[in-house]
Design an enzyme around this catalytic site. Structure first.
Site: not given
Length: 796
Positions: A382, A701, A744, A380
């Site tokens: 940053g 999922s 997750k 992601p």
């Protein structure tokens, strides 16, 4: 007399070049119109007119004893053929013809101004025009003193104008030869005539009969001309000064070059550039084909003129080819302990990523060289992908070059433009080698997942040759048109997601995932890196501005909950800016930012504590996004019992809709096996919703999560609290593997959930998770939906 006789008489007179004139002033005169500036009595000037229709007029004047004609000014846009009556102005000038000649349809004569005239009556209404005129005498009532004063003023103005603009000297000399102090009238006319005044202004002077009013107008026109002449002189002097300085510098430089050349101190520009290019190539291990091309271009440069466009093109090419570090490599310093120390110093957390990098460096240390490797850092925004690349370069003690390929649509930015184009340049790879001055730098290609395609080519395809270890040993740049060996370069690419990277390009990369940071990791990063950096940028001493750990943790949980730390740094920067304002306003004050004062600096928290929904038909799922992991509560409810139907909401993608349909089909067909009423869904209208309906969602999922919500609805029992799950469900109830396990798990821990159900096929992924991520989490592995049902509803 016939026309032929008149023309013959005129030709004879014209051949003599002189028409004798009497001195009388007749009451009747022929008139001729002139365009442009009006003729004034003080002037002796040549006049040019068309032979048709004014030749007859000149012939008749030539036969008179006085040789006089009246000249009247008409507008420039009026044709000579138009009748003059009603068009000519009030006043004209009687002139005496001194000399005349003709040729090519035109007549030219020298006219001497005599006196102003006005038309009393028209005796003819077509050419040759004959009119009765009245001669305008000067007003005799003016005082001699006033006349003398104005005359002196005009003479003074003329004397002032003469040195400023020498162009007027000839006309002044002609006048002074005929000047009479007793008759200042010609002086007023001359003063106006020699200026660049407009025809309208000169006509006003001609129309003015009074001598003093005419002298006033002439004096005003003359003063205006003096101001214009002064301004022109000033501009001319400034321009001449600039030109003189440049000429002086040019001559001095040229003389200096000649002197230095004679003394053997310096060579000319071309020779100096040739020597410079040769010096650059001297100590490099240049391939034979490159040296041959270099010598050819150098030979061409020697015979070209420096002002030639081809000279500039050849010179730029030699400049680039001589700055490529052919055969120059920097000795790699591969010290694993030092590398680990640098990585730990620059980055908190990411232990698994650091281990992977150390493994990569260890292989290079074992074989004494790192080459042919392409690392892809995926994660992601940053999370520190770019800074990790810089740390790798520091740990290897190699030059680092970074450029972003995000949005790049032109393959020439990678492989260069061909030299046939104006402004052609090499590609970014050659520019990186030029800047780093070694053939084995660390080159980072940022945002490789955001490459574009246009009519200018496909940069992703151009990167295949650049990054493929089997091909980049002979990388061809279009501008240089020479082969470069890129096999010694270490390429590091970054991306937020793998979906948009072309498969052939992705196949050549070694992927390392950066999943994001836990709250404790963000805490350490903020304390060790972000906060000190913001204080340094603002120039604030550490003892003047402090922040508590509780405040940083509150910022992480309420204002910066994303996977990376970029937004966290923005919030800290905002606190520093507002604190600096307080320091300036209140002087010597030490500020300590606490959790209770954060709303003063940052406003209300953007994130509130997530509520763990529970109840019948409500199950918490786990999802992966490009910004990290997220919890995904799923709700199912019965609307009525009047007919079987199934409704989906929550802005779901096609894959997720299919997963919901599949879960509904599986649960409704296996209710008996799951100890629920088999006929429950025969009449039930079911609505399944995924909250945060404004956020698009997709992926397979959530299949087991949707099936669990539907089963809870059929059993009319709430599932056990504290569980979150992820997994793809098949039509026969098997649970398939999913991706993004680490993201997750982090999302579940952030919500305070420690019981996580994952597919059995992902057991290996769970085992590879760092211990600090698995700490406190109880994993349950399911290979079939029955395993999940027994966990959520123990009595089944």
């Amino acid at each position: 007399m016939s026309n032929e006789q008149e023309n013959s008489t005129f030709e004879e007179n014209a051949k003599t070049g002189l028409i004798l004139a009497g001195q009388e002033r007749p009451a009747q005169l022929h008139i001729i119109p002139i365009q442009g500036r009006p003729f004034l009595p003080a002037q002796i000037l040549p006049v040019q007119i068309q032979a048709n229709p004014w030749g007859k007029t000149i012939e008749r004047v030539a036969r008179t004893t006085h040789k006089m004609v009246a000249l009247f000014r008409i507008a420039d846009d009026i044709s000579d053929a138009i009748p003059l009556k009603g068009i000519v102005p009030k006043t004209g000038c009687a002139v005496r013809i001194l000399q005349a000649s003709s040729g090519e349809g035109e007549i030219q004569f020298v006219a001497e101004g005599v006196q102003r005239v006005e038309i009393v009556s028209w005796l003819t209404d077509k050419p040759p025009y004959l009119v009765e005129v009245k001669y305008m005498e000067n007003d005799k009532e003016e005082s001699d003193t006033e006349l003398k004063a104005y005359a002196m003023a005009l003479i003074g103005a003329l004397k002032e104008l003469l040195p400023i603009n020498p162009l007027y000297s000839e006309e002044l000399k002609q006048y002074m030869n005929r000047f009479s102090p007793n008759d200042p009238s010609p002086l007023a006319d001359l003063a106006a005539a020699i200026t660049s005044a407009s025809p309208e202004e000169l006509q006003e002077v001609l129309d003015t009969s009074g001598l003093i009013p005419r002298m006033k107008k002439s004096l005003a026109i003359l003063k205006k001309e003096i101001e214009v002449a002064k301004l022109q002189t000033k501009i001319r002097e400034e321009v001449n000064k600039t030109i003189s300085e440049r000429q002086r510098e040019f001559f001095l430089h040229e003389q200096l070059k000649v002197i230095q050349k004679e003394l053997g101190m310096e060579k000319d520009d071309k020779t100096a550039e040739v020597d410079s290019f040769q010096a650059r190539m001297k100590d490099k291990k240049v391939p034979e084909i490159v040296q041959g091309r270099f010598n050819e271009e150098l030979k061409k440069l020697r015979i070209l003129e420096t002002g030639s466009p081809e000279y500039a093109v050849t010179r730029n090419y030699l400049d680039w080819i001589s700055q490529v570090p052919w055969g120059v490599e920097k000795q790699q310093s591969i010290d694993l302990k030092r590398a680990r120390k640098i990585l730990d110093k620059d980055h908190d957390g990411l232990d698994d990523v650091k281990d992977r990098i150390i493994e990569f460096l260890a292989v290079g240390a074992y074989k004494k060289a790192i080459s042919g490797a392409i690392m892809l850092l995926v994660g992601p925004p940053g999370v520190g992908k770019t800074s990790i690349g810089r740390s790798i370069a520091n740990s290897l003690d190699l030059p680092f070059f970074r450029f972003s390929v995000g949005g790049m649509r032109d393959e020439a930015e990678i492989k260069g433009h061909r030299r046939t184009y104006i402004g052609a340049m090499p590609g970014k790879i050659v520019q990186a080698l030029k800047e780093c001055q070694v053939m084995n730098p660390v080159i980072m290609l940022d945002e490789i997942d955001k490459l574009g395609i246009s009519h200018q080519g496909d940069p992703a395809s151009a990167l295949l040759e650049t990054l493929d270890p089997e091909q980049n040993i002979n990388f061809l740049d279009h501008y240089l048109d020479l082969r470069l060996d890129l096999s010694k370069c270490l390429f590091i690419c970054t991306a937020n997601t793998l979906d948009s990277i072309p498969a052939p390009l992705l196949d050549r990369m070694d992927t390392i995932r950066l999943s994001g940071y836990l709250a404790d990791e963000k805490m350490a990063i903020a304390c060790h890196h972000l906060w000190p950096r913001q204080l340094e940028r603002a120039g604030v001493p550490k003892d003047k501005l402090k922040i508590t750990d509780g405040a940083i943790r509150t910022i992480i949980e309420g204002y910066a909950r994303e996977a990376g730390v970029r937004n966290l740094e923005k919030q800290l920067a905002k606190i520093v800016r507002k604190s600096v304002v307080e320091l300036l306003n209140e002087g010597d004050k030490n500020i300590s930012v606490k959790a209770s004062s954060l709303e003063h600096y940052l406003g209300s928290p953007q994130f509130r504590k997530e509520k763990n929904l529970s109840g019948v038909g409500i199950v918490t799922g786990l999802a992966w996004t490009s910004l990290g992991g997220a919890t995904l509560p799923i709700e199912a409810s019965v609307i009525h019992q009047q007919g079987r139907s199934f409704k989906l909401t929550g802005q779901l993608g096609d894959v997720m809709k299919e997963s919901a349909e599949l879960a509904y089909s599986f649960v409704s067909s296996h209710l008996h096996e799951l100890n629920a009423r088999a006929e429950f869904y025969d009449k039930a209208a079911v609505h399944l919703h995924v909250p945060e309906g404004a956020t698009p969602k997709d992926g397979p999922s959530a299949g087991v999560t949707m099936a669990s919500a539907l089963l809870s609805l059929a059993l009319n029992r709430a599932p056990l609290k504290g569980f979150a799950m992820t997994g793809e469900l098949t039509l026969t109830g098997h649970v398939l593997a999913i991706g993004g396990v680490r993201e997750k798990v982090i999302a579940a821990k952030r919500l305070g959930i420690h019981q996580i159900i994952v597919p059995e096929a992902n057991r290996g992924d769970v085992d590879e998770l760092p211990e600090y991520v698995k700490e406190g989490v109880n994993f349950h592995f399911a290979s079939h939906f029955r395993d999940i049902a027994k966990l959520l509803f123990p009595s089944l």
